[in-house]
Design an enzyme around this catalytic site. Sequence first.
Site, short mmCIF file in Angstrom:
data_model
loop_
_atom_site.label_atom_id
_atom_site.label_comp_id
_atom_site.label_asym_id
_atom_site.label_seq_id
_atom_site.Cartn_x
_atom_site.Cartn_y
_atom_site.Cartn_z
CG HIS A 57 -1.94 -0.99 1.34
ND1 HIS A 57 -2.13 -1.76 2.46
CD2 HIS A 57 -2.89 -1.38 0.45
CE1 HIS A 57 -3.16 -2.57 2.27
NE2 HIS A 57 -3.63 -2.37 1.05
CE LYS B 11 -10.83 -6.94 -1.66
NZ LYS B 11 -9.39 -7.15 -1.67
NE ARG C 13 -2.56 -7.46 -4.56
CZ ARG C 13 -3.27 -7.73 -3.48
NH1 ARG C 13 -2.66 -7.86 -2.34
NH2 ARG C 13 -4.57 -7.86 -3.53
CB SER D 241 -4.52 -6.40 4.51
OG SER D 241 -4.12 -5.13 4.09
O1 PNS Z 1 -8.64 -2.61 0.27
P1 PNS Z 1 -9.82 -2.99 -0.55
O2 PNS Z 1 -10.68 -3.96 0.20
O3 PNS Z 1 -9.47 -3.47 -1.93
O4 PNS Z 1 -10.67 -1.65 -0.75
C1 PNS Z 1 -11.95 -1.72 -1.31
C2 PNS Z 1 -12.66 -0.36 -1.20
C3 PNS Z 1 -12.71 0.10 0.22
C4 PNS Z 1 -11.91 0.65 -2.05
C5 PNS Z 1 -14.10 -0.58 -1.77
O5 PNS Z 1 -14.69 -1.63 -1.09
C6 PNS Z 1 -14.97 0.66 -1.65
O6 PNS Z 1 -14.83 1.57 -2.44
N1 PNS Z 1 -15.85 0.66 -0.63
C7 PNS Z 1 -16.75 1.76 -0.37
C8 PNS Z 1 -18.18 1.41 -0.78
C9 PNS Z 1 -18.37 1.63 -2.27
O7 PNS Z 1 -18.18 2.71 -2.79
N2 PNS Z 1 -18.79 0.56 -2.98
C10 PNS Z 1 -19.04 0.65 -4.40
C11 PNS Z 1 -17.82 0.41 -5.23
S1 PNS Z 1 -17.45 -1.29 -5.26
#
Ligand code: PNS
Length: 176
Positions: free
Chosen positions: A23, A47, A102, A140
């Site tokens: 990150h 996720k 990645r 992570s």
């Molecule tokens: O570290 P990650 O889990 O890849 O990050 C994912 C993240 C936080 C960027 C994504 O889940 C997100 O944007 N969450 C906020 C909710 C949202 O906007 N959802 C719609 C887009 S998928």
Amino acid sequence: MAAEPIISHVVVPGTFDPVTLGHIDVIRRARRLFPRVTVAVAASANKNGRGTAFTLEERVEMIREALRVEGLPDDIEVAPFRGLLVSFCHELGAGGVVKGLRAMTDFEYELQQADLNSHMAPDLESIFVMSSPEYGYVSSSIVREIAAMGSDVSILVPANVDERLREHYGAEAAQA
Ligand code: PNS
């Protein structure tokens, strides 16, 4: 046709549970490309539907300290957010979202998110940087898994996060 405004402020979003050297590499590179960078820390992981190992406040604090420890420019902001990422970007007035890519396994998930975000906010640009080879395998979840087994993750995370993981999983092991 009027020219589109040049993007000067981007958001690097994530769950950062916890922040890794992968990150940090993406944040450093985003700051090389754009003059203003905000690291946006999502309230909860979506996720797998499960909660996070560290609270939102802990994750924000760990990133702030890691940026100092790793010597990144001190103008990088770190902010928590709840709800949609695109709404948060609009609130900040940011024009783009930078994420690291990645392996191919990241691609489908990231493409789906980028498509969704672009559908909801066509003005926002999704920008991807390829992860540096030394961090291609760092995530992570891998860090949490190794740390929970009491093994060394010091080459995968900033020193302050390493310390925090030892406290966290050491305390858990002591309670078990
Ligand atoms: O570290 P990650 O889990 O890849 O990050 C994912 C993240 C936080 C960027 C994504 O889940 C997100 O944007 N969450 C906020 C909710 C949202 O906007 N959802 C719609 C887009 S998928």
